[in-house]
Write a protein that holds these residues in place. Structure first.
Motif, short mmCIF file in Angstrom:
data_model
loop_
_atom_site.label_atom_id
_atom_site.label_comp_id
_atom_site.label_asym_id
_atom_site.label_seq_id
_atom_site.Cartn_x
_atom_site.Cartn_y
_atom_site.Cartn_z
N PHE A 153 0.86 -1.19 0.00
CA PHE A 153 0.00 0.00 0.00
C PHE A 153 0.90 1.23 0.00
N VAL A 154 0.58 2.19 -0.85
CA VAL A 154 1.32 3.46 -0.92
C VAL A 154 0.44 4.55 -0.33
N MET A 155 0.97 5.22 0.71
CA MET A 155 0.19 6.24 1.42
C MET A 155 1.06 7.43 1.78
N VAL A 156 0.42 8.54 2.08
CA VAL A 156 1.15 9.72 2.56
C VAL A 156 1.74 9.40 3.93
N PRO A 157 3.01 9.70 4.15
CA PRO A 157 3.61 9.45 5.48
C PRO A 157 2.94 10.31 6.55
N LEU A 158 2.76 9.72 7.72
CA LEU A 158 2.21 10.44 8.86
C LEU A 158 3.20 10.41 10.01
N GLY A 159 2.94 11.23 11.01
CA GLY A 159 3.84 11.31 12.15
C GLY A 159 3.50 10.30 13.23
N MET A 160 3.82 10.65 14.46
CA MET A 160 3.65 9.74 15.59
C MET A 160 2.18 9.50 15.87
N SER A 161 1.91 8.42 16.57
CA SER A 161 0.54 8.14 16.99
C SER A 161 0.21 8.96 18.23
N LEU A 208 -4.55 6.47 15.83
CA LEU A 208 -4.76 7.88 15.50
C LEU A 208 -3.39 8.51 15.31
N LEU A 209 -3.06 8.85 14.07
CA LEU A 209 -1.74 9.38 13.73
C LEU A 209 -1.81 10.86 13.43
N ILE A 210 -0.73 11.56 13.75
CA ILE A 210 -0.68 13.01 13.56
C ILE A 210 -0.01 13.31 12.22
N ALA A 211 -0.71 14.03 11.36
CA ALA A 211 -0.18 14.35 10.03
C ALA A 211 1.00 15.32 10.14
N LEU A 212 1.85 15.27 9.14
CA LEU A 212 3.01 16.15 9.08
C LEU A 212 2.64 17.45 8.38
N THR A 213 3.21 18.54 8.85
CA THR A 213 3.02 19.82 8.17
C THR A 213 4.30 20.30 7.51
N ASP A 214 5.39 19.59 7.74
CA ASP A 214 6.68 19.98 7.17
C ASP A 214 7.43 18.72 6.72
N GLU A 215 7.54 18.52 5.41
CA GLU A 215 8.19 17.32 4.89
C GLU A 215 9.70 17.32 5.11
N SER A 216 10.26 18.42 5.62
CA SER A 216 11.70 18.42 5.89
C SER A 216 12.04 17.38 6.95
N ILE A 217 11.05 17.02 7.78
CA ILE A 217 11.26 15.95 8.76
C ILE A 217 11.65 14.66 8.05
N LEU A 218 11.00 14.39 6.91
CA LEU A 218 11.26 13.15 6.17
C LEU A 218 12.63 13.20 5.50
N SER A 219 13.00 14.35 4.96
CA SER A 219 14.33 14.45 4.36
C SER A 219 15.41 14.33 5.43
N THR A 220 15.11 14.78 6.64
CA THR A 220 16.06 14.63 7.75
C THR A 220 16.26 13.15 8.09
N ILE A 221 15.17 12.38 8.06
CA ILE A 221 15.27 10.94 8.31
C ILE A 221 16.12 10.29 7.24
N VAL A 246 8.90 8.73 13.26
CA VAL A 246 8.64 10.11 12.87
C VAL A 246 7.99 10.81 14.05
N LEU A 247 8.80 11.50 14.84
CA LEU A 247 8.32 12.09 16.09
C LEU A 247 7.76 13.50 15.90
N GLY A 248 7.94 14.07 14.72
CA GLY A 248 7.39 15.39 14.46
C GLY A 248 5.94 15.30 14.03
N GLY A 249 5.39 16.43 13.69
CA GLY A 249 4.03 16.47 13.17
C GLY A 249 3.12 17.32 14.03
N ALA A 250 2.41 18.22 13.38
CA ALA A 250 1.45 19.07 14.08
C ALA A 250 0.22 19.27 13.22
#
Length: 423
Positions: A153-161, A208-221, A246-250
């Protein structure tokens, strides 16, 4: 433990490349090598079988254009990976790679069902606000592994639960303003699901996962995997990577994991996590969307209160005895179920006599009131919170308010955006 490079083995076959951007090169050494005798990640699961999992490695390119850049997590039926779409600059996606024996068809059918517009969207010619709070499937493909095929399954990455975030709270619970915000968003998601005749059945903080508002978190990973690669273990030709979280996300709170969801308003059979299980499910009655509302009530309690609402389970006891404890705890809190409810299941007589008196195989706990159990609120807010819970925790499913109705409850709407109470 050592810091050497284990043998990587031959790369699995990939589809013919249609790459638009160059893939990154990841280090083949310099990472912590975990001792073969130590179990790690999915190996710790009781049902783990190495041949069921796809042997993914960081740096692999799958489906011709997704380069895997980090491992995000694992479970009994899948592993989840962060991938960069080489056809689109700096576009990241989460790949949920199922085990070869996973029953993925049902979850796929739920995602496909949810792509259809609900009647409200057709009438309003606009997207339902709950769309932003339910995870969506973007793409799907099959991956050939050494022991069989794996659905991806291909999905948009999400942050922490929400559960992970709660564990990071000093008190172990959230402030009321965060609870009301979380429940408001979860209810919007449930409203969409229920309008589409989908019952989630598995609503709790881990899903329940928190969506990311800044994809720079993913490039950092991704960057961290090139400069400080994560630990891993080698077993034959299989590399077991350690997950990065992925501990970020707001962003928006997103209902995820639809593997246990049901399509259709009337269902039968066991469902729901045991401690969140609604009484009609325990008693093998037909059930529907109100079971999610019972779960929502249990969810809001666990987010706000440090102790469980029902202390009922003993791992050494049989499921039947635990069911009896569960129903006894409900009876002590809610009072005996009405005759109308008891009459819907032949199993009711095991627990209550014809007058509704408890006669189950375990003692009835002392009667208590919801208000006496609330410890984090006082005064009017406590009274409103108890009233809010009573919208969810009722014996008769049809007496539970819907997601749309509870969204407008005064306890949820009683806090302004700045975190204070409205005057």
């Amino acid at each position: 433990m050592a810091s050497a490079s284990p043998p990587q083995g031959p790369s699995p076959p990939i589809k013919k490349s249609r790459i638009g951007h160059s893939p990154h090169l990841f280090p083949t050494g310099g990472f912590e090598v975990i001792e073969p005798s130590l179990q790690v990640e999915e190996e710790k699961l009781p049902t783990y079988d190495r041949t069921n999992y796809y042997p993914m490695r960081i740096g692999d390119i799958v489906d011709g254009h997704y380069q895997v850049v980090a491992k995000l997590g694992y479970g009994g039926t899948s592993t989840v990976w962060l991938a960069r779409d080489l056809n689109k600059e700096r576009l990241y996606r989460a790949l949920k790679v199922h085990t070869r024996n996973a029953a993925y068809h049902h979850e796929l059918s739920v995602y496909e069902h949810l792509k259809k517009p609900i009647q409200q969207e057709i009438d309003d010619k606009d997207s339902h606000p709950g769309r932003d709070h339910v995870r969506q499937l973007e793409d799907f493909f099959m991956l050939d592994g050494p022991h069989g095929q794996h659905a991806v399954f291909v999905m948009v990455p999400l942050g922490m639960s929400l559960a992970t975030m709660q564990k990071r709270q000093r008190t172990g619970v959230f402030p009321p303003i965060l609870v009301t915000q979380a429940l408001s968003q979860a209810l919007l998601g449930l409203a969409l699901l229920h309008s589409a005749d989908v019952i989630h059945t598995d609503l709790h903080a881990d899903n329940l996962l928190i969506a990311l508002t800044d994809e720079s978190i993913l490039s950092t990973i991704e960057e961290s995997e090139t400069t400080k690669p994560s630990p891993r273990k080698q077993v034959g030709d299989t590399t077991i990577h350690v997950s990065q979280y992925v501990l970020g996300g707001a962003g928006a709170l997103t209902i995820s994991d639809l593997g246990q969801a049901r399509i259709g308003r009337v269902q039968t059979g066991k469902a729901m996590p045991i401690q969140y299980r609604a009484p009609e499910v325990i008693l093998n009655m037909p059930w529907g969307t109100p079971v999610d509302m019972w779960s929502a009530g249990m969810l809001v309690w666990t987010l706000l209160e440090p102790k469980s609402l029902f202390h009922i389970y003993d791992t050494k006891s049989s499921p039947k005895i635990n069911d009896a404890h569960h129903l006894a705890a409900m009876t002590a809190l809610l009072g005996p179920p009405p005759k109308e409810f008891r009459g819907r299941s032949k199993e009711s007589i095991k627990y209550w006599d014809l007058q509704g008196n408890w006669q189950g195989p375990v003692p009835l706990p002392p009667k208590t009131q919801l208000a006496d159990l609330v410890t984090t609120l006082e005064g009017e807010q406590k009274a409103l919170f108890v009233d809010f819970l009573e919208c969810f925790l009722t014996w008769l499913p049809e007496e539970r308010l819907t997601a749309d109705q509870t969204y407008f409850h005064s306890w949820l709407r009683g806090y302004d955006e700045n975190g204070g109470e409205e005057s």
